[in-house]
Design an enzyme around this catalytic site. Structure first.
Site, PDB file in Angstrom:
ATOM      1  N   HIS A 145       0.815  -1.220  -0.204  1.00  0.00           N
ATOM      2  CA  HIS A 145      -0.041   0.088  -0.025  1.00  0.00           C
ATOM      3  C   HIS A 145       0.837   1.317  -0.124  1.00  0.00           C
ATOM      4  CE1 HIS A 145      -3.061   3.264   1.608  1.00  0.00           C
ATOM      5  NE2 HIS A 145      -3.572   2.498   0.868  1.00  0.00           N
ATOM      6  N   ASP A 179      -7.722  -4.052  -0.842  1.00  0.00           N
ATOM      7  CA  ASP A 179      -8.079  -5.289  -1.986  1.00  0.00           C
ATOM      8  C   ASP A 179      -8.199  -6.459  -2.112  1.00  0.00           C
ATOM      9  OD1 ASP A 179      -9.179  -3.392  -3.605  1.00  0.00           O
ATOM     10  OD2 ASP A 179      -7.389  -2.449  -4.025  1.00  0.00           O
TER      11      ASP A 179
END
Length: 454
Positions: A330, A389
């Site tokens: 991320h 996700d």
């Protein structure tokens, strides 16, 4: 005619190649001019371009001037999202309460929440014949385009579309928040009917039901769902509702709003941003990757076999050849993504109900192995983690949501944050957002067309 079309396409290909070549320049110029490419510095940290009170994304703490990675924290209007989810155990669904919090800055009391639910329930309908004339007209397979088209068309149904006073924008925002689930699901049903030749089922929403319940009720042919299914979808909506002003689609909301344009244009622009596979479409890549892993890994319980195949993916020898393990890493979070931590717990509970514990264990195994592999492969010195996700697509699949609705579900949730940021931008009467670009081309003398020898 076929020959003319072929020749035209060939000319178009040549023009495209010329356009591509003329648009390239030396990438070292970014370093030479100290350009913050993607509005990020050399360490990957985002460049400050604005202020917000709506949400905060925290991944480090400062100790004696040093940045120390910590478990990720996400705050909505100052409240830790972990606490918001945990505190919601007494009531069945919380997305609407979170929407209230994002828009108004504080959690509602019981009377305020009920009034807010009544307003959203009343707005949870579309103009007369809108489904037939707009959504079912020229259906397509991409529901994000359906949302964009419908949002822009709703401008024509608004008596005051250009009024950007906060009162009017709030009314427009609440209507769009309430209508997004209908547009997305009706768009999907239209696609199934007109393009896939399936039966058409259009069901009206129930004002008294939550957003999560209405999505499942409108989507499924029998309109039935379990309490756990609706609760898990509600949690997914909560954790996707907002993520700071710096994510691409929310920044788009600020940029477009700063021009003074109307709400429908601003939200349509945000939808266009979220549609991109580098933003809202990432969970689709995770699902496609896991389908590939399931087909090529014989024993899902074998760490060595899983490691071997993930290594092939990183070496561009498997899956899509991009060398990426999707859902890992991320831009901000290091030790953990709080949204992923929350969703993983509910993914496990749902997998138990659905009899898909083996599949969940594969996700869990890949998560642990992939993090270590990527750190070794890329020689990373900072921690990395799975992002939201990684599990969201798996959750949506267990809920029976078609892949065509994965990104629209994100939009149904994130519009709450977009609208909060739009109102914040308007309330603070900021300047038009206009970053600078450094010109690195060459000035040229004009040459008359008859003298152009090239």
């Amino acid at each position: 005619m076929a020959k003319e079309i072929t020749e035209f396409n060939n000319r178009l290909d040549k023009l495209a190649e010329y356009c591509m070549n003329s648009g390239r320049f030396d990438q070292d110029l970014y370093i030479e001019y100290d350009v913050k490419r993607g509005l990020r510095d050399s360490n990957g940290k985002g460049i400050l371009t604005g202020l917000t009170e709506i949400s905060d994304v925290v991944a480090f703490k400062s100790v004696h001037g040093r940045k120390i990675p910590i478990d990720g924290q996400l705050y909505y209007q100052g409240y830790n999202v972990m606490n918001l989810v945990e505190g919601n155990k007494t009531s069945r669904f919380g997305f609407e309460e979170i929407t209230y919090l994002l828009l108004f800055g504080e959690l509602p009391n019981k009377d305020q929440l009920q009034e807010f639910l009544d307003i959203l329930g009343n707005y949870r309908e579309l103009p007369d014949n809108f489904v037939r004339d707009i959504i079912m007209n020229a259906p397509n397979a991409n529901m994000m385009n359906v949302l964009q088209k419908s949002v822009l068309t709703l401008y024509s149904y608004d008596d005051h579309p250009e009024d950007i006073s906060v009162n009017n924008v709030l009314r427009q925002s609440l209507q769009l928040i309430a209508r997004f689930p209908l547009i997305a699901v009706y768009g999907y049903h239209s696609y199934r009917h007109y393009i896939l030749d399936k039966s058409l089922v259009i069901r009206r929403p129930k004002p008294e039901l939550s957003t999560a319940e209405n999505i499942l009720r409108l989507l499924r042919p029998d309109g039935r769902y379990t309490e756990l299914e609706a609760k898990v979808l509600d949690i997914a909506l909560i954790i996707h509702a907002e993520h700071g002003g710096g994510n691409n689609s929310t920044f788009t909301t600020h940029v477009v709003t700063s021009t003074g344009t109307d709400t429908y244009s601003a939200i349509a622009a945000s939808l266009g941003s979220l549609k991109g596979p580098k933003h809202g479409g990432a969970n689709l890549k995770v699902q496609q990757m896991f389908k590939d892993i399931e087909e090529h890994v014989t024993n899902w319980d074998d760490d060595d076999e899983v490691t071997e195949y993930l290594t092939k993916i990183l070496n561009r020898e498997a899956f899509d050849g991009k060398g990426l393990i999707y859902g890992i890493g991320h831009a901000v979070y290091t030790e953990s993504d709080p949204r992923c931590v929350i969703l993983k717990k509910y993914a496990q509970a749902l997998s138990n109900e659905k009899g898909l514990t083996k599949e969940f264990e594969l996700y869990n195994r890949v998560e642990g192995i992939a993090i270590k592999l990527m750190q070794q492969h890329r020689q990373l010195f900072k921690p990395i983690c799975a992002n939201v996700d990684f599990y969201s697509g798996f959750v949506y699949t267990m809920l029976g949501l078609p892949m065509e609705l994965f990104t629209p579900i994100f939009a149904i949730s994130r519009i709450s944050g977009w609208c909060a940021h739009r109102i914040e931008e308007l309330a603070n009467e900021g300047k038009i957002i206009r970053p600078a670009y450094k010109y690195v081309g060459h000035h040229k003398d004009y040459v008359a067309i008859e003298d152009r020898w090239w």
